[in-house]
Design a protein around this motif. Structure first.
Motif, short mmCIF file in Angstrom:
data_model
loop_
_atom_site.label_atom_id
_atom_site.label_comp_id
_atom_site.label_asym_id
_atom_site.label_seq_id
_atom_site.Cartn_x
_atom_site.Cartn_y
_atom_site.Cartn_z
N ASP B 31 -37.41 -40.12 70.31
CA ASP B 31 -37.64 -41.31 71.12
C ASP B 31 -38.98 -41.28 71.85
O ASP B 31 -39.28 -42.17 72.63
N TYR B 32 -39.77 -40.25 71.56
CA TYR B 32 -41.03 -40.13 72.29
C TYR B 32 -42.01 -39.39 71.40
O TYR B 32 -41.67 -38.34 70.83
N TYR B 36 -51.83 -34.75 70.94
CA TYR B 36 -52.53 -33.73 71.69
C TYR B 36 -53.85 -33.41 71.01
O TYR B 36 -53.97 -33.46 69.78
N PHE B 46 -53.03 -33.24 76.49
CA PHE B 46 -52.38 -34.54 76.28
C PHE B 46 -53.43 -35.64 76.14
O PHE B 46 -54.39 -35.71 76.91
N ARG B 51 -43.45 -44.47 73.46
CA ARG B 51 -42.00 -44.40 73.34
C ARG B 51 -41.56 -45.13 72.07
O ARG B 51 -42.27 -46.00 71.57
N THR B 94 -37.16 -35.53 71.82
CA THR B 94 -36.05 -36.35 72.25
C THR B 94 -35.73 -36.02 73.69
O THR B 94 -35.39 -34.88 74.00
N TYR B 95 -35.93 -36.98 74.55
CA TYR B 95 -35.54 -36.87 75.95
C TYR B 95 -36.10 -35.64 76.65
O TYR B 95 -35.38 -34.89 77.28
N GLY B 96 -37.38 -35.44 76.50
CA GLY B 96 -38.06 -34.41 77.27
C GLY B 96 -37.75 -32.98 76.88
O GLY B 96 -38.08 -32.06 77.61
N ASN B 97 -37.14 -32.82 75.74
CA ASN B 97 -36.80 -31.48 75.30
C ASN B 97 -37.97 -30.88 74.54
O ASN B 97 -39.09 -31.31 74.70
N LYS B 98 -37.73 -29.93 73.71
CA LYS B 98 -38.80 -29.25 73.01
C LYS B 98 -39.59 -30.23 72.15
O LYS B 98 -39.06 -31.20 71.62
N LEU B 99 -40.88 -29.94 72.05
CA LEU B 99 -41.76 -30.73 71.20
C LEU B 99 -41.74 -30.16 69.79
O LEU B 99 -41.76 -28.95 69.60
N PHE B 101 -44.08 -30.19 66.59
CA PHE B 101 -45.47 -30.50 66.28
C PHE B 101 -45.72 -30.56 64.79
O PHE B 101 -45.08 -29.86 64.00
#
Lengths: 114, 111
Positions: B31-32, B36, B46, B51, B94-99, B101
């Motif tokens: 969702d996000y 970078y 960043f 979103r 997803t919802y600020g969890n791990k990225l 890449f």
């Protein structure tokens, strides 16, 4: 203001030795993440902390890898009995909390296992 | 498993031209999305985010486009400058969890 800092910036170690990598997150950030970047590769998630607890350790490659965080601030990533394939840049990031999408990265620690 | 990949590993552009860096992602639940920039010897920085409920977002000289139908993300840099030379990564979460890449695209700006 101060960003995420990591130490050492470079570490050369012999195969079989243990190493400790340190991360100082941005003050007030409760979420802390560790990633690994191998040569020519993207960043690979290892583990993240919310406060002192680690809800997701799914990225740790083996049981030789461990991490801890004390006082909700500094975190240490430990690699035991290092292998040559552990050579990589280890990056730490922090965010305000796990609900904040924006993660701020440190400069990384370049680990070379000989 | 989840994966985020890039179409072009290296992109060379003339100073002043526009750059377009592409990325494909596989997790439709993400969702996000974030771009970078990583310069040599530094951690990722960043650039811009978007979103999943948006299809376009503009920043200063940069625009991110999201096409959820084909799971494609792009970064457009206007009037590319030598200081833009770096490795660019797209990432999803997803919802600020791990990225998660992608492998990265090298952008080289020729003067």
């Amino acid at each position: 203001g101060a960003g995420v800092s990591q130490s050492p910036s470079n570490k050369v170690t012999e195969k079989g030795k243990d190493v400790e990598l340190r991360c100082d997150p941005i003050s007030g950030h409760t979420a802390l993440y560790w990633y690994r970047q191998s040569l020519g590769q993207g960043l690979e998630f290892l583990i993240y902390f919310q406060g002192n607890s680690a809800p997701d350790k799914s990225g740790l490659p083996s049981d030789r890898f461990s991490a801890e965080r004390t006082g909700g601030s500094v975190s240490t990533l430990t690699i035991q009995r290092t292998q040559q394939e552990d050579s990589a840049v280890y990056l730490c990031a922090s965010s305000l909390d796990i609900f904040s999408y924006e993660q701020y990265f440190g400069p990384g620690t370049r680990l070379t296992v000989t | 498993g989840e994966s985020v990949g890039l179409h072009l590993p290296t992109l060379s552009v003339q100073e002043g031209d526009n750059s377009i860096i592409n990325c494909a992602y596989s997790n439709s639940a993400s969702d996000y999305f974030i771009w970078y920039k990583q310069e040599s010897g530094k951690g990722p920085q960043f650039i811009i985010d978007i979103r999943s409920n948006m299809d376009k977002r503009q920043g200063q000289r940069v625009t991110v486009l999201l096409n959820k139908t084909v799971k494609h993300l792009s970064l457009q840099i206007a009037a590319t400058q030598p200081g833009d030379s770096a490795v660019y990564f797209c990432a999803e979460t997803t919802y600020g969890n791990k990225l998660v890449f992608g492998a990265g695209t090298i952008l080289r700006v020729k003067s």
